[in-house]
Design a protein around this motif. Structure first.
Motif, short mmCIF file in Angstrom:
data_model
loop_
_atom_site.label_atom_id
_atom_site.label_comp_id
_atom_site.label_asym_id
_atom_site.label_seq_id
_atom_site.Cartn_x
_atom_site.Cartn_y
_atom_site.Cartn_z
N THR A 1 47.69 46.08 37.45
CA THR A 1 48.36 47.38 37.50
C THR A 1 48.57 47.81 38.95
O THR A 1 49.67 48.24 39.33
CB THR A 1 47.56 48.44 36.72
N LEU A 2 47.54 47.68 39.78
CA LEU A 2 47.68 48.04 41.19
C LEU A 2 48.73 47.18 41.87
O LEU A 2 49.55 47.68 42.65
CB LEU A 2 46.33 47.91 41.91
N GLU A 3 48.73 45.89 41.57
CA GLU A 3 49.73 44.98 42.16
C GLU A 3 51.14 45.37 41.73
O GLU A 3 52.07 45.40 42.55
CB GLU A 3 49.43 43.53 41.75
N LEU A 4 51.32 45.66 40.45
CA LEU A 4 52.65 46.04 39.96
C LEU A 4 53.12 47.36 40.56
O LEU A 4 54.30 47.51 40.89
CB LEU A 4 52.66 46.11 38.44
N ILE A 5 52.21 48.30 40.73
CA ILE A 5 52.58 49.58 41.35
C ILE A 5 52.96 49.36 42.81
O ILE A 5 53.94 49.92 43.30
CB ILE A 5 51.44 50.62 41.22
N GLU B 1 43.58 57.03 38.96
CA GLU B 1 43.86 58.28 39.67
C GLU B 1 42.57 59.01 40.00
O GLU B 1 42.41 59.55 41.10
CB GLU B 1 44.79 59.16 38.83
N ASN B 2 41.62 59.04 39.06
CA ASN B 2 40.32 59.69 39.31
C ASN B 2 39.55 59.01 40.43
O ASN B 2 38.73 59.65 41.09
CB ASN B 2 39.48 59.71 38.04
N ARG B 3 39.81 57.73 40.65
CA ARG B 3 39.17 57.00 41.75
C ARG B 3 39.98 57.12 43.04
O ARG B 3 39.64 56.49 44.04
CB ARG B 3 39.01 55.53 41.37
N ASP B 4 41.05 57.89 43.01
CA ASP B 4 41.94 58.10 44.16
C ASP B 4 42.59 56.80 44.62
O ASP B 4 42.80 56.57 45.80
CB ASP B 4 41.18 58.77 45.32
N LEU B 5 42.95 55.93 43.65
CA LEU B 5 43.63 54.68 43.97
C LEU B 5 45.13 54.79 43.70
O LEU B 5 45.92 54.06 44.30
CB LEU B 5 43.04 53.53 43.16
N VAL B 6 45.50 55.69 42.79
CA VAL B 6 46.89 55.85 42.35
C VAL B 6 47.21 57.33 42.31
O VAL B 6 46.34 58.16 42.03
CB VAL B 6 47.06 55.23 40.94
N GLU B 7 48.47 57.65 42.58
CA GLU B 7 48.92 59.03 42.41
C GLU B 7 50.20 59.06 41.60
O GLU B 7 51.01 58.14 41.66
CB GLU B 7 49.09 59.73 43.75
N ARG B 8 50.32 60.13 40.82
CA ARG B 8 51.54 60.36 40.05
C ARG B 8 52.40 61.36 40.80
O ARG B 8 51.89 62.34 41.34
CB ARG B 8 51.20 60.96 38.68
N ARG C 1 63.14 64.74 36.02
CA ARG C 1 61.93 65.55 36.15
C ARG C 1 60.92 65.31 35.03
O ARG C 1 59.77 65.68 35.14
CB ARG C 1 62.29 67.04 36.22
N ARG C 2 61.35 64.67 33.93
CA ARG C 2 60.43 64.36 32.83
C ARG C 2 59.60 63.12 33.12
O ARG C 2 58.57 62.90 32.50
CB ARG C 2 61.20 64.13 31.52
N ARG C 3 60.05 62.33 34.07
CA ARG C 3 59.42 61.04 34.38
C ARG C 3 58.46 61.19 35.54
O ARG C 3 58.75 61.88 36.51
CB ARG C 3 60.52 60.03 34.73
N GLN C 4 57.31 60.51 35.41
CA GLN C 4 56.37 60.46 36.53
C GLN C 4 56.39 59.08 37.14
O GLN C 4 56.41 58.07 36.43
CB GLN C 4 54.95 60.80 36.06
N LEU D 1 50.54 53.84 44.99
CA LEU D 1 49.18 53.65 45.47
C LEU D 1 48.89 54.69 46.54
O LEU D 1 49.76 55.04 47.34
CB LEU D 1 49.01 52.26 46.10
N THR D 2 47.66 55.16 46.56
CA THR D 2 47.20 56.00 47.66
C THR D 2 46.79 55.07 48.80
O THR D 2 46.77 53.84 48.65
CB THR D 2 45.97 56.83 47.23
#
Length: 159
Positions: free
Chosen positions: A59-63, A93-100, A107-110, A114-115
């Motif tokens: 997931t991190l790689e794809l992002i 996101e809770n680990r501060d690795l990804v942000e939306r 505007r409906r899409r997030q 990566l942080t």
């Protein structure tokens, strides 16, 4: 009987007893599963310090490769349902690795990014994964590895 025809037994492994594989020795699925288990265990140990699973790394790689990707596109690519992907993104996101971020076009899409911490963790993960891969790929010649990957892709293709 050769080592390829036996497997250490689960309960008796401490005694060094090996079990005859019988008909299992000719089943492709059995050998794929055993290879998967070996690689999964090594991968898990390799990434233990970073506390990342295989799907989280993917997931991190794809992002990172597809900046601004949506959760739906990630779920489709990884063969995961939307709820599972949402929970994974929540954990990252809770680990501060990804942000939306809200999409500027829709505007409906997030969109996912990566942080800085996520980028650092991914770099460390890639180094650990490279060492993990080398432990297995080094067992094959270049030609054998190419043939193996080609054969595995053939299994993965739709019939």
């Amino acid at each position: 009987m050769s080592n390829t025809d036996t497997l250490p037994s689960g309960a008796a492994a401490s005694t060094g007893r090996s079990l005859d594989l019988g008909d299992l020795r000719t089943l492709l699925g059995f050998h794929l599963r055993m290879a998967h288990v070996a690689m999964y265990r090594d991968f898990t140990a390799s990434l233990a310090e970073l506390d990342l699973t295989q799907k989280q790394c993917a997931t991190l790689e794809l992002i990172d490769t597809n900046r601004g990707v949506s959760q739906v596109d990630l779920a489709n690519t990884l063969g995961t349902d939307r709820a599972t992907m949402m929970a994974m993104i929540d954990r990252l996101e809770n680990r501060d690795l990804v942000e939306r971020r809200r999409s500027q076009e829709d505007r409906r899409r997030q969109e996912l990014y990566l942080t800085d911490k996520g980028d650092d963790v991914l770099k460390k993960a890639k180094a650990a994964i490279a060492a993990h891969e080398k432990r297995f790929t080094s067992r094959f010649s270049d030609a054998e590895l190419k043939a193996l990957v080609k054969a595995l892709r053939r299994i993965n293709e739709p019939a």
